[in-house]
Design a protein around this motif. Structure first.
Motif, PDB file in Angstrom:
ATOM      1  N   LEU A 186      44.019  37.666  45.096  1.00  0.00           N
ATOM      2  CA  LEU A 186      44.131  39.083  45.593  1.00  0.00           C
ATOM      3  C   LEU A 186      44.514  39.393  47.067  1.00  0.00           C
ATOM      4  O   LEU A 186      42.952  39.472  47.632  1.00  0.00           O
ATOM      5  N   ILE A 231      45.962  47.117  42.089  1.00  0.00           N
ATOM      6  CA  ILE A 231      44.500  46.458  40.876  1.00  0.00           C
ATOM      7  C   ILE A 231      44.155  47.464  40.009  1.00  0.00           C
ATOM      8  O   ILE A 231      43.136  48.664  40.951  1.00  0.00           O
ATOM      9  N   ASP A 273      41.792  47.138  37.600  1.00  0.00           N
ATOM     10  CA  ASP A 273      40.291  46.312  36.414  1.00  0.00           C
ATOM     11  C   ASP A 273      40.390  45.175  37.533  1.00  0.00           C
ATOM     12  O   ASP A 273      41.283  44.430  37.256  1.00  0.00           O
ATOM     13  N   ARG A 274      38.609  44.869  37.639  1.00  0.00           N
ATOM     14  CA  ARG A 274      38.640  42.927  37.747  1.00  0.00           C
ATOM     15  C   ARG A 274      37.452  42.629  37.007  1.00  0.00           C
ATOM     16  O   ARG A 274      36.432  43.231  36.928  1.00  0.00           O
ATOM     17  N   GLN A 275      37.296  41.143  36.329  1.00  0.00           N
ATOM     18  CA  GLN A 275      36.368  41.267  35.882  1.00  0.00           C
ATOM     19  C   GLN A 275      35.852  39.566  36.934  1.00  0.00           C
ATOM     20  O   GLN A 275      36.698  38.678  36.091  1.00  0.00           O
ATOM     21  N   ARG A 276      34.825  39.010  35.917  1.00  0.00           N
ATOM     22  CA  ARG A 276      34.777  37.823  36.144  1.00  0.00           C
ATOM     23  C   ARG A 276      33.362  37.680  35.050  1.00  0.00           C
ATOM     24  O   ARG A 276      32.328  38.572  34.699  1.00  0.00           O
ATOM     25  N   VAL A 323      38.237  34.725  35.658  1.00  0.00           N
ATOM     26  CA  VAL A 323      38.276  35.939  35.683  1.00  0.00           C
ATOM     27  C   VAL A 323      39.687  36.790  35.370  1.00  0.00           C
ATOM     28  O   VAL A 323      39.885  35.479  34.474  1.00  0.00           O
ATOM     29  N   SER A 324      39.702  38.218  35.443  1.00  0.00           N
ATOM     30  CA  SER A 324      40.832  38.224  35.023  1.00  0.00           C
ATOM     31  C   SER A 324      41.257  39.779  36.002  1.00  0.00           C
ATOM     32  O   SER A 324      40.159  40.139  37.176  1.00  0.00           O
ATOM     33  N   ALA A 325      42.370  40.189  36.002  1.00  0.00           N
ATOM     34  CA  ALA A 325      42.570  41.040  36.261  1.00  0.00           C
ATOM     35  C   ALA A 325      43.472  41.944  36.011  1.00  0.00           C
ATOM     36  O   ALA A 325      44.893  41.752  35.494  1.00  0.00           O
ATOM     37  N   MET A 349      37.989  33.277  40.919  1.00  0.00           N
ATOM     38  CA  MET A 349      39.343  34.384  41.907  1.00  0.00           C
ATOM     39  C   MET A 349      38.906  34.343  43.250  1.00  0.00           C
ATOM     40  O   MET A 349      37.718  33.837  43.159  1.00  0.00           O
ATOM     41  N   THR A 366      37.694  43.522  46.317  1.00  0.00           N
ATOM     42  CA  THR A 366      36.875  42.445  45.359  1.00  0.00           C
ATOM     43  C   THR A 366      35.131  42.006  46.505  1.00  0.00           C
ATOM     44  O   THR A 366      34.555  42.286  45.690  1.00  0.00           O
TER      45      THR A 366
END
Length: 404
Positions: free
Chosen positions: A10, A133, A135-138, A143-145, A158, A168
């Motif tokens: 990111l 971006i 949304d960010r998820q771990r 992980v995802s964005a 990430m 982040t």
């Protein structure tokens, strides 16, 4: 089927894109997401800043295949001269002939052009520019964005490479120590009468350092340098509003005729100076690199180089982990990265902060003490060697990509 990659980077600036390219050379794939338009970042006049690329950082660029593209645009730093207000007692750092240079100066725009061009043709890099971006998820397994257009990007690790204001990092709740120097760096290009001979000057005044960094001659063969002049925040707007003639008069006064007659090469810009350092540079499936982890004073030109050391270390621990079957986001690999880079980055940050404060003490007695100390360093080859190795980035436990 989702295009799951090894890294979700990111921030696609100088550090983020170097990370993507260095990772690709080791067979590590990445998504790179950046808010900016590359055309804006590489436009003439967008960013007048230049960066000192240390010997170790140049090794990194060479090892990832960028040296041939960059070489014609870099000015070799043959010597570093450090002085207290141009008074007697300066230090000269000059490497032995077999050691090459102390580094190279590049316009940030030129670095971006080379990085972006290389990234376009690299299949292991999926580049998303002008992307927001939302949304960010771990999670436990990855992980995802999610981007504003609904695109979902998945990876194993990430990496926050968004710079000082990293959302982040902040979203992960990672605390940081920070303070404002209440100073601003004034950036300008200079054309001058006398050659710089590849010497980078660091001239210390109580109000802040005054740096002259060598650049290549322009197309007309005129000598050029980049100026980074630190001024008190209260004076910054006034300095920026000076006419070109008045501004050059103030610059000439501080240079003491060093390069002869001066003229401006382009406009002037400025940015505030502050310090920050995170409590940790790794978390669950998250690594911080560059200014997202540590923001330091530009006094020794080590900010970008510190970030590039992060790049080399992170790529190395991930590549070695993959060779024995570890996931790129594996906690063991991240713990090794944390241990490797945390202390080095902290010590460099403390050193630059200490120098800023030491040379900021006004008065004749502090100046005399500083000059006495500098004269002592000048006469001690072993101590000078240590300082030079630090400036070249060749000290400590170097990642393989930063070795010659």
């Amino acid at each position: 089927m989702a295009d799951k990659r090894d890294l979700l980077i990111l921030g696609g600036g100088l550090v983020g894109m170097t990370l993507a390219l260095a990772a690709a050379r080791k067979g590590i794939s990445s998504h790179v997401v950046d808010r900016a338009d590359p055309a804006d970042l590489t436009a003439e006049g967008f960013d007048g800043r230049a960066s000192a690329i240390s010997t170790a950082s140049w090794n990194l660029f060479r090892n990832i295949g960028l040296a041939e593209t960059l070489e014609p645009h870099g000015c070799r730093i043959e010597n570093i001269a450090v002085t207290d207000a141009m008074r007697p007692g300066r230090i000269d750092f000059q490497p032995e002939p077999h050691e090459g240079t102390l580094g190279r100066m590049f316009a940030n725009r030129q670095l971006r052009l080379a990085l972006f061009e290389a990234a376009k043709s690299e299949e292991l890099i999926a580049w998303y520019s002008e992307a927001e971006i939302v949304d960010r998820q771990r999670g436990e397994h990855g992980v995802s964005a999610t981007l504003a257009d609904g695109t979902s990007l998945e990876a194993s690790l990430m990496v926050a490479a968004e710079g000082r204001g990293s959302p982040t990092r902040d979203g992960a709740g990672i605390s940081l120590a920070k303070w404002d120097y209440r100073h601003r760096a004034i950036i300008a290009g200079l054309i001058h009468e006398k050659p710089h001979d590849g010497v980078a000057w660091e001239i210390f005044y109580p109000a802040g350092p005054f740096a002259l960094l060598p650049l290549l001659d322009d197309e007309a063969g005129r000598y050029r340098s980049a100026l980074v002049w630190t001024v008190d925040e209260a004076d910054a707007d006034g300095v920026l509003k000076l006419s070109d003639r008045a501004f050059l008069a103030e610059v000439e006064k501080r240079m003491d005729g060093l390069f002869g007659a001066l003229e401006l090469n382009g406009g002037r810009s400025s940015y505030p100076l502050g310090f920050h350092h995170t409590a940790k540079i790794a978390d669950h499936r998250l690594a911080l690199v560059g200014d997202a982890a540590h923001g330091i004073h530009p006094i020794a030109g080590q900010g970008l180089n510190l970030g590039l050391r992060d790049v080399g270390a992170l790529v190395e621990v991930i590549a070695e982990g993959k060779r024995i079957g570890l996931d790129p986001g594996d906690a063991q690999s991240l713990a090794r990265y944390e241990k490797w880079r945390g202390l080095d980055a902290f010590m460099v940050a403390l050193a630059t902060d200490g120098l800023t404060r030491l040379f900021g003490i006004p008065g004749k007695l502090p100046s005399a003490v500083r000059r006495l100390g500098m004269a002592g360093v000048q006469r001690m080859p072993s101590l000078k060697r240590w300082f030079m190795d630090e400036a070249r980035g060749m000290s400590g436990d170097l990642p393989e990509l930063l070795k010659g």
